[in-house]
Design a protein around this motif. Structure first.
Motif, PDB file in Angstrom:
ATOM      1  N   SER A  42       0.809  -1.271  -0.023  1.00  0.00           N
ATOM      2  CA  SER A  42       0.044   0.002   0.040  1.00  0.00           C
ATOM      3  C   SER A  42       0.843   1.237   0.117  1.00  0.00           C
ATOM      4  CB  SER A  42      -1.031   0.123   1.158  1.00  0.00           C
ATOM      5  OG  SER A  42      -0.349  -0.076   2.242  1.00  0.00           O
ATOM      6  N   THR A  43       2.000   1.318   0.686  1.00  0.00           N
ATOM      7  CA  THR A  43       2.819   2.462   0.817  1.00  0.00           C
ATOM      8  C   THR A  43       3.274   2.647  -0.572  1.00  0.00           C
ATOM      9  OG1 THR A  43       3.084   2.252   3.050  1.00  0.00           O
ATOM     10  CG2 THR A  43       4.810   3.486   2.202  1.00  0.00           C
ATOM     11  N   ARG A  68       1.978   6.893  -6.783  1.00  0.00           N
ATOM     12  CA  ARG A  68       0.790   7.771  -7.042  1.00  0.00           C
ATOM     13  C   ARG A  68       1.210   9.265  -6.946  1.00  0.00           C
ATOM     14  NH1 ARG A  68      -2.467   6.281  -3.468  1.00  0.00           N
ATOM     15  NH2 ARG A  68      -2.685   8.282  -2.346  1.00  0.00           N
ATOM     16  N   VAL A 101       5.369  12.808  -2.168  1.00  0.00           N
ATOM     17  CA  VAL A 101       5.162  12.061  -0.705  1.00  0.00           C
ATOM     18  C   VAL A 101       6.225  12.629   0.249  1.00  0.00           C
ATOM     19  CG1 VAL A 101       7.408  10.483  -1.134  1.00  0.00           C
ATOM     20  CG2 VAL A 101       5.248   9.467  -0.082  1.00  0.00           C
ATOM     21  N   LYS A 122       1.023   4.397  -2.758  1.00  0.00           N
ATOM     22  CA  LYS A 122       0.946   5.510  -2.539  1.00  0.00           C
ATOM     23  C   LYS A 122       2.023   6.223  -3.249  1.00  0.00           C
ATOM     24  CE  LYS A 122       0.178   8.639   1.514  1.00  0.00           C
ATOM     25  NZ  LYS A 122       0.099   8.624   2.943  1.00  0.00           N
ATOM     26  N   GLN A 174       3.857  14.221   3.107  1.00  0.00           N
ATOM     27  CA  GLN A 174       3.359  13.701   3.974  1.00  0.00           C
ATOM     28  C   GLN A 174       3.606  13.467   5.394  1.00  0.00           C
ATOM     29  OE1 GLN A 174       0.357  12.227   2.521  1.00  0.00           O
ATOM     30  NE2 GLN A 174       0.825  13.731   1.097  1.00  0.00           N
TER      31      GLN A 174
END
Length: 185
Positions: free
Chosen positions: A22-23, A29, A34, A26, A37
């Motif tokens: 999932s990271t 994307r 990032v 992300k 974040q």
């Protein structure tokens, strides 16, 4: 005598981080966004980070004894390079590894030794890291530290920093690497 090993070129500060599926998604994307974040330097945490001088065509090395230039062959900088391997996570359950940081800050790094009685360039030892497999670029070397006659420098300083651009996060799929290792590549 005072021996000075003075470098000018590109400073880099890179880190290798284990991340989940999932990271990784992300990071793909968001790209460079990032870094916004979390607090600015979160990516520097961990034990797989390096900060040093990039050994590339822009690196200039000057060696002086009591302020007088001394001949030196900069090709020795990669003589004893040790490879940073992505494989360190292959035995774990980690799914991906991300490379974060920067490698383009114009700056310099200077090492100084006091009380050098006689200069012999063969007494330099370079702690150089080879990140080419991680960065996907042949000859990707980072000069981490310089020793002379087995001694760390009496003084070590960074200078002339001019700012940097954070790299696009580089995601390494460890499942793919595990398949490569099993197939003997």
């Amino acid at each position: 005598m005072q021996l000075v090993f003075d470098t000018r070129g590109h400073c880099c500060d890179l880190a290798l981080h284990p991340i989940s599926d999932s990271t990784a998604a992300k990071m793909r994307r968001l790209g460079r966004a990032v870094y916004r974040q979390k607090y600015l330097n979160w990516w520097r945490k961990g034990n797989t980070a390096t900060c040093g001088m990039r050994i590339d065509d822009d690196l200039m090395v000057r060696v002086t004894l009591d302020g007088r230039p001394t001949a030196y062959d900069a090709l020795d900088l990669t003589r004893d390079a040790y490879e940073i391997r992505r494989r360190m996570y292959l035995e774990s359950k980690v799914e991906h590894v991300a490379v974060l940081g920067y490698d383009n800050e114009p700056c310099g790094c200077v090492w100084k030794w006091n009380g050098v009685e006689a200069f012999d360039p063969a007494l330099f030892t370079f702690q150089t890291q080879k990140w080419d497999r991680i960065m996907g670029e042949n000859g990707y070397f980072i000069l981490d530290n310089v020793l002379y006659d087995g001694r760390f420098a009496d003084e070590h300083s960074w200078c002339d920093s001019k700012g940097f651009d954070l790299i696009e996060p580089r995601i390494i799929d460890l499942a793919e690497m595990r398949r490569e290792v099993r197939s003997g590549r």
